[in-house]
Design a protein around this motif. Sequence first.
Motif, PDB file in Angstrom:
ATOM      1  N   ALA A 156       0.829  -1.201   0.000  1.00 34.15           N
ATOM      2  CA  ALA A 156       0.000   0.000   0.000  1.00 34.15           C
ATOM      3  C   ALA A 156       0.867   1.257   0.000  1.00 34.15           C
ATOM      4  CB  ALA A 156      -0.928  -0.004   1.209  1.00 34.15           C
ATOM      5  N   ARG A 157       1.923   1.252   0.818  1.00 33.64           N
ATOM      6  CA  ARG A 157       2.821   2.412   0.852  1.00 33.64           C
ATOM      7  C   ARG A 157       3.515   2.618  -0.487  1.00 33.64           C
ATOM      8  NH1 ARG A 157       4.321   0.126   6.097  1.00 33.64           N
ATOM      9  NH2 ARG A 157       3.282   1.328   7.759  1.00 33.64           N
ATOM     10  N   ALA A 158       3.683   1.520  -1.232  1.00 32.73           N
ATOM     11  CA  ALA A 158       4.317   1.608  -2.559  1.00 32.73           C
ATOM     12  C   ALA A 158       3.321   2.025  -3.632  1.00 32.73           C
ATOM     13  CB  ALA A 158       4.954   0.277  -2.926  1.00 32.73           C
ATOM     14  N   GLY A 159       2.062   2.264  -3.239  1.00 28.45           N
ATOM     15  CA  GLY A 159       1.087   2.796  -4.180  1.00 28.45           C
ATOM     16  C   GLY A 159       0.070   1.829  -4.727  1.00 28.45           C
ATOM     17  N   ALA A 160       0.131   0.561  -4.322  1.00 26.76           N
ATOM     18  CA  ALA A 160      -0.797  -0.441  -4.870  1.00 26.76           C
ATOM     19  C   ALA A 160      -2.149  -0.389  -4.171  1.00 26.76           C
ATOM     20  CB  ALA A 160      -0.209  -1.841  -4.725  1.00 26.76           C
ATOM     21  N   GLN A 161      -3.198  -0.715  -4.919  1.00 23.80           N
ATOM     22  CA  GLN A 161      -4.492  -1.013  -4.312  1.00 23.80           C
ATOM     23  C   GLN A 161      -4.388  -2.417  -3.741  1.00 23.80           C
ATOM     24  OE1 GLN A 161      -7.784  -1.401  -7.026  1.00 23.80           O
ATOM     25  NE2 GLN A 161      -9.237  -1.964  -5.427  1.00 23.80           N
ATOM     26  N   VAL A 162      -4.726  -2.587  -2.457  1.00 25.25           N
ATOM     27  CA  VAL A 162      -4.483  -3.853  -1.775  1.00 25.25           C
ATOM     28  C   VAL A 162      -5.786  -4.508  -1.357  1.00 25.25           C
ATOM     29  CG1 VAL A 162      -3.347  -4.979   0.174  1.00 25.25           C
ATOM     30  CG2 VAL A 162      -2.251  -3.032  -0.936  1.00 25.25           C
ATOM     31  N   LEU A 163      -5.884  -5.799  -1.622  1.00 23.30           N
ATOM     32  CA  LEU A 163      -6.973  -6.618  -1.112  1.00 23.30           C
ATOM     33  C   LEU A 163      -6.412  -7.440   0.043  1.00 23.30           C
ATOM     34  CD1 LEU A 163      -7.908  -5.881  -4.048  1.00 23.30           C
ATOM     35  CD2 LEU A 163      -9.246  -7.981  -3.979  1.00 23.30           C
ATOM     36  N   VAL A 164      -6.952  -7.212   1.220  1.00 24.25           N
ATOM     37  CA  VAL A 164      -6.511  -7.876   2.437  1.00 24.25           C
ATOM     38  C   VAL A 164      -7.358  -9.131   2.646  1.00 24.25           C
ATOM     39  CG1 VAL A 164      -6.414  -7.694   4.957  1.00 24.25           C
ATOM     40  CG2 VAL A 164      -5.673  -5.765   3.529  1.00 24.25           C
ATOM     41  N   HIS A 165      -6.751 -10.299   2.445  1.00 20.09           N
ATOM     42  CA  HIS A 165      -7.473 -11.547   2.685  1.00 20.09           C
ATOM     43  C   HIS A 165      -7.320 -11.976   4.138  1.00 20.09           C
ATOM     44  CE1 HIS A 165      -7.076 -15.933   3.418  1.00 20.09           C
ATOM     45  NE2 HIS A 165      -8.308 -15.920   2.939  1.00 20.09           N
ATOM     46  N   TYR A 166      -8.401 -12.511   4.698  1.00 18.08           N
ATOM     47  CA  TYR A 166      -8.366 -13.010   6.067  1.00 18.08           C
ATOM     48  C   TYR A 166      -9.371 -14.143   6.206  1.00 18.08           C
ATOM     49  CZ  TYR A 166     -12.829 -10.644   6.883  1.00 18.08           C
ATOM     50  OH  TYR A 166     -14.147 -10.266   6.812  1.00 18.08           O
ATOM     51  N   CYS A 167      -9.286 -14.851   7.321  1.00 16.39           N
ATOM     52  CA  CYS A 167     -10.247 -15.910   7.618  1.00 16.39           C
ATOM     53  C   CYS A 167     -10.470 -15.955   9.118  1.00 16.39           C
ATOM     54  CB  CYS A 167      -9.748 -17.262   7.112  1.00 16.39           C
ATOM     55  SG  CYS A 167     -10.858 -18.637   7.491  1.00 16.39           S
ATOM     56  N   GLY A 168     -11.642 -15.511   9.557  1.00 15.87           N
ATOM     57  CA  GLY A 168     -11.995 -15.598  10.964  1.00 15.87           C
ATOM     58  C   GLY A 168     -11.312 -14.613  11.873  1.00 15.87           C
ATOM     59  N   GLU A 169     -10.620 -13.625  11.342  1.00 15.49           N
ATOM     60  CA  GLU A 169      -9.940 -12.620  12.161  1.00 15.49           C
ATOM     61  C   GLU A 169     -10.414 -11.239  11.751  1.00 15.49           C
ATOM     62  OE1 GLU A 169      -5.831 -13.641  11.350  1.00 15.49           O
ATOM     63  OE2 GLU A 169      -5.734 -14.886  13.145  1.00 15.49           O
ATOM     64  N   ASP A 170     -11.710 -10.994  11.924  1.00 19.11           N
ATOM     65  CA  ASP A 170     -12.324  -9.755  11.460  1.00 19.11           C
ATOM     66  C   ASP A 170     -11.653  -8.513  12.046  1.00 19.11           C
ATOM     67  OD1 ASP A 170     -14.004 -11.510  10.264  1.00 19.11           O
ATOM     68  OD2 ASP A 170     -15.839 -10.856  11.257  1.00 19.11           O
ATOM     69  N   LYS A 171     -11.464  -8.496  13.370  1.00 15.56           N
ATOM     70  CA  LYS A 171     -10.907  -7.307  14.012  1.00 15.56           C
ATOM     71  C   LYS A 171      -9.485  -7.039  13.553  1.00 15.56           C
ATOM     72  CE  LYS A 171     -13.770  -7.443  18.187  1.00 15.56           C
ATOM     73  NZ  LYS A 171     -13.768  -7.532  19.685  1.00 15.56           N
ATOM     74  N   ALA A 172      -8.688  -8.107  13.425  1.00 16.82           N
ATOM     75  CA  ALA A 172      -7.310  -7.933  12.964  1.00 16.82           C
ATOM     76  C   ALA A 172      -7.278  -7.410  11.531  1.00 16.82           C
ATOM     77  CB  ALA A 172      -6.557  -9.257  13.062  1.00 16.82           C
ATOM     78  N   ALA A 173      -8.164  -7.936  10.683  1.00 21.06           N
ATOM     79  CA  ALA A 173      -8.232  -7.468   9.298  1.00 21.06           C
ATOM     80  C   ALA A 173      -8.679  -6.012   9.245  1.00 21.06           C
ATOM     81  CB  ALA A 173      -9.184  -8.346   8.492  1.00 21.06           C
ATOM     82  N   ASP A 174      -9.650  -5.653  10.087  1.00 19.54           N
ATOM     83  CA  ASP A 174     -10.115  -4.259  10.131  1.00 19.54           C
ATOM     84  C   ASP A 174      -8.988  -3.322  10.548  1.00 19.54           C
ATOM     85  OD1 ASP A 174     -12.678  -4.871   9.333  1.00 19.54           O
ATOM     86  OD2 ASP A 174     -13.468  -5.013  11.373  1.00 19.54           O
ATOM     87  N   THR A 175      -8.138  -3.783  11.457  1.00 24.72           N
ATOM     88  CA  THR A 175      -7.008  -2.968  11.896  1.00 24.72           C
ATOM     89  C   THR A 175      -6.038  -2.713  10.757  1.00 24.72           C
ATOM     90  OG1 THR A 175      -7.159  -3.804  14.168  1.00 24.72           O
ATOM     91  CG2 THR A 175      -5.055  -2.840  13.497  1.00 24.72           C
ATOM     92  N   VAL A 176      -5.768  -3.747   9.969  1.00 27.29           N
ATOM     93  CA  VAL A 176      -4.870  -3.589   8.813  1.00 27.29           C
ATOM     94  C   VAL A 176      -5.479  -2.627   7.803  1.00 27.29           C
ATOM     95  CG1 VAL A 176      -3.704  -4.775   6.916  1.00 27.29           C
ATOM     96  CG2 VAL A 176      -3.884  -5.890   9.139  1.00 27.29           C
ATOM     97  N   VAL A 177      -6.765  -2.787   7.536  1.00 31.08           N
ATOM     98  CA  VAL A 177      -7.449  -1.893   6.605  1.00 31.08           C
ATOM     99  C   VAL A 177      -7.357  -0.446   7.088  1.00 31.08           C
ATOM    100  CG1 VAL A 177      -9.721  -1.230   5.708  1.00 31.08           C
ATOM    101  CG2 VAL A 177      -9.023  -3.635   5.691  1.00 31.08           C
ATOM    102  N   ALA A 178      -7.576  -0.239   8.390  1.00 30.04           N
ATOM    103  CA  ALA A 178      -7.507   1.111   8.949  1.00 30.04           C
ATOM    104  C   ALA A 178      -6.096   1.685   8.837  1.00 30.04           C
ATOM    105  CB  ALA A 178      -7.949   1.086  10.410  1.00 30.04           C
ATOM    106  N   GLU A 179      -5.086   0.859   9.073  1.00 34.56           N
ATOM    107  CA  GLU A 179      -3.701   1.324   8.958  1.00 34.56           C
ATOM    108  C   GLU A 179      -3.379   1.743   7.542  1.00 34.56           C
ATOM    109  OE1 GLU A 179      -0.648  -0.824  11.712  1.00 34.56           O
ATOM    110  OE2 GLU A 179      -2.117  -2.328  11.108  1.00 34.56           O
ATOM    111  N   ILE A 180      -3.860   0.984   6.573  1.00 37.90           N
ATOM    112  CA  ILE A 180      -3.592   1.317   5.174  1.00 37.90           C
ATOM    113  C   ILE A 180      -4.313   2.605   4.779  1.00 37.90           C
ATOM    114  CG2 ILE A 180      -4.006   0.576   2.785  1.00 37.90           C
ATOM    115  CD1 ILE A 180      -3.442  -2.285   3.702  1.00 37.90           C
TER     116      ILE A 180
END
Length: 250
Positions: free
Chosen positions: A27-51
């Motif tokens: 993401a910092r390098a400019g890419a649109q990122v799809l964050v894949h996860y399984c059963g870790e909703d809060k952790a995935a939301d945190t990554v999305v928020a950081e990006i």
Amino acid sequence: MPLLSGKTALVTGASRGVGRASALALARAGAQVLVHYCGEDKAADTVVAEIRAVGGNVEKVAADLCAPDGPHRLARCVRIVIGARLDVLVACADIAKEASIEDTTVEDFDNLFAMNVRAPYFLVQQLMPVMCKGSSVVLVSSLTAHASVGTLSAYSATQGAIETLVEHFALTLGTRGVRVNGIAPGVAPCTSSPARTAGGPEATLGIRASKHIPPPEDIGGTVVFLASDAARGINGETLWVDGGPTLSIS
């Protein structure tokens, strides 16, 4: 201009560890990122928020890659989000099982290969139609397993399989201009060697070349490099990211 500006990237297992670090680096390098996860909703939301906090374009996608149709479901979701072009696929999702050979069950063995080998295999298969010239696939292996004796034999076998897939995928997809490489982070086997000293032939100096587990951020930087045009001459290779040798005297 960022290295990956205008590119789309999928990172599996992106809610934690190396996957998270890779998603943030892309993401910092400019890419649109799809964050894949399984059963870790809060952790995935945190990554999305950081990006999003650094101005990145990000979406999250859920799929159970252990399920037989998991990679197919994920690929369909990805194609809905990104359309007809995927520039970067980073396969970080994996599981490990520490057990002796005697204690490893058939279920353990099958689960390890389902997640660590079958999932990236069929994810590549399903996403091939939307990868074109200039796209890059990065499969993350682990040298930690290579260095372990007795308790990670089945897991180590999956990592060896991944390194083999890198070579075969690179040959097949390379004809379409798609590069496939691997990253092996972690601890490599240590070596030691005797050396003569002024004390005579009986005296030896034991020198051990040891390597360490690098922080996830170091792996993320390597992912960005392999995904960028700066690595356009690299295909079918597995890069060891272990910090290099350090010397200790015994």
